[in-house]
Design an enzyme around this catalytic site. Structure first.
Site, PDB file in Angstrom:
ATOM      1  N   ASP A  14       0.347  -1.434   0.132  1.00 24.50           N
ATOM      2  CA  ASP A  14      -0.596  -0.128  -0.033  1.00 24.50           C
ATOM      3  C   ASP A  14       0.378   1.254  -0.160  1.00 24.50           C
ATOM      4  O   ASP A  14      -0.114   1.893   0.254  1.00 24.50           O
ATOM      5  CB  ASP A  14      -1.003  -0.075   1.132  1.00 24.50           C
ATOM      6  CG  ASP A  14      -1.894  -0.967   0.655  1.00 24.50           C
ATOM      7  OD1 ASP A  14      -2.242  -1.194  -0.117  1.00 24.50           O
ATOM      8  OD2 ASP A  14      -2.819  -1.367   1.766  1.00 24.50           O
ATOM      9  N   LYS A  99      -5.488  -5.280  -4.387  1.00 19.13           N
ATOM     10  CA  LYS A  99      -6.230  -6.178  -3.522  1.00 19.13           C
ATOM     11  C   LYS A  99      -7.504  -5.405  -2.886  1.00 19.13           C
ATOM     12  O   LYS A  99      -7.459  -4.599  -3.009  1.00 19.13           O
ATOM     13  CB  LYS A  99      -5.469  -6.033  -2.463  1.00 19.13           C
ATOM     14  CG  LYS A  99      -4.891  -5.139  -1.758  1.00 19.13           C
ATOM     15  CD  LYS A  99      -3.779  -5.332  -0.441  1.00 19.13           C
ATOM     16  CE  LYS A  99      -3.676  -4.469   0.453  1.00 19.13           C
ATOM     17  NZ  LYS A  99      -4.728  -3.723   0.790  1.00 19.13           N
ATOM     18  N   CYS A 132      -3.043  -4.101   6.825  1.00 14.52           N
ATOM     19  CA  CYS A 132      -2.717  -4.634   5.804  1.00 14.52           C
ATOM     20  C   CYS A 132      -1.776  -5.316   6.042  1.00 14.52           C
ATOM     21  O   CYS A 132      -1.620  -6.209   6.015  1.00 14.52           O
ATOM     22  CB  CYS A 132      -2.724  -3.530   4.547  1.00 14.52           C
ATOM     23  SG  CYS A 132      -3.936  -2.504   4.306  1.00 14.52           S
TER      24      CYS A 132
END
Length: 193
Positions: A14, A99, A132
């Site tokens: 991310d 994702k 995450c």
């Protein structure tokens, strides 16, 4: 590109991110602090022939793909994550997986890609450590991947929750969590031999 080092991959979670969400301003500074350690790991991965895999949230853009996500993260120069994305922008040969949820394994092709690359060990970096990164580490652990989650290469909005997440990964997932100043990628790779 197959890993020539006995099955290791560097995962960047991310970090292509405008941080344009509630709490993004709080995450900016810790995320930017993780950039240098991640870049150091990326350089070491390149030198060792270790694949670099970006695993990135779709940000709710269900029709998106790699170039659109990067373009969107860089669109607003005033966005909290603009410098972060600029510094860690994926290169042409880096893998890029989108994702839909917290874990890099959930509903993605990561579980297919890793065996194709011969990977059994993961170096997990990125944001957010307590969401995450933690969920990705848990799924990796359940799939029997050895983990190194360098404490200085992950970040979260709240320092205490980041510490808590790193402790969970160390204690419950047998993850190595020493920072990059205490353990190098070469040492991590050599330990596999």
């Amino acid at each position: 590109m197959a890993d020539k080092t006995g099955g290791t991959a560097l995962i960047v979670v991310d970090m292509v991110n405008a941080l344009a969400f509630d709490g993004g301003d709080r995450l900016r500074k810790p995320a930017e602090a993780a950039v240098a350690p991640i870049l150091g790991l990326r350089d070491a991965a390149d030198a060792a022939g270790v694949p670099v895999i970006y695993v990135n949230d779709n940000g709710g853009a269900w029709h998106s793909e790699r170039s659109r996500l990067i373009e969107s993260a860089l669109a607003d120069e005033a966005a909290p994550g603009h410098r972060l994305t600029l510094a860690l922008c994926p290169r042409h040969d880096d893998y890029f997986i989108i994702k839909p949820q917290f874990s890099g394994f959930y509903a993605t092709n990561l579980p297919v890609l890793l065996p194709q690359l011969g990977v059994s060990r993961l170096v997990l970096t990125g944001i957010a450590a307590d969401i995450c990164v933690l969920f990705t580490a848990a799924d990796a652990h359940m799939r029997h991947y050895d983990l190194w989650v360098p404490a200085d290469a992950v970040a979260g909005e709240h320092p205490e929750r980041t510490r808590w997440a790193v402790e969970i990964m160390a204690n419950s997932m047998a993850a190595e969590t020493r920072p990059t100043r205490a353990l190098t990628l070469k040492e991590w790779l050599d330990a596999a031999d």
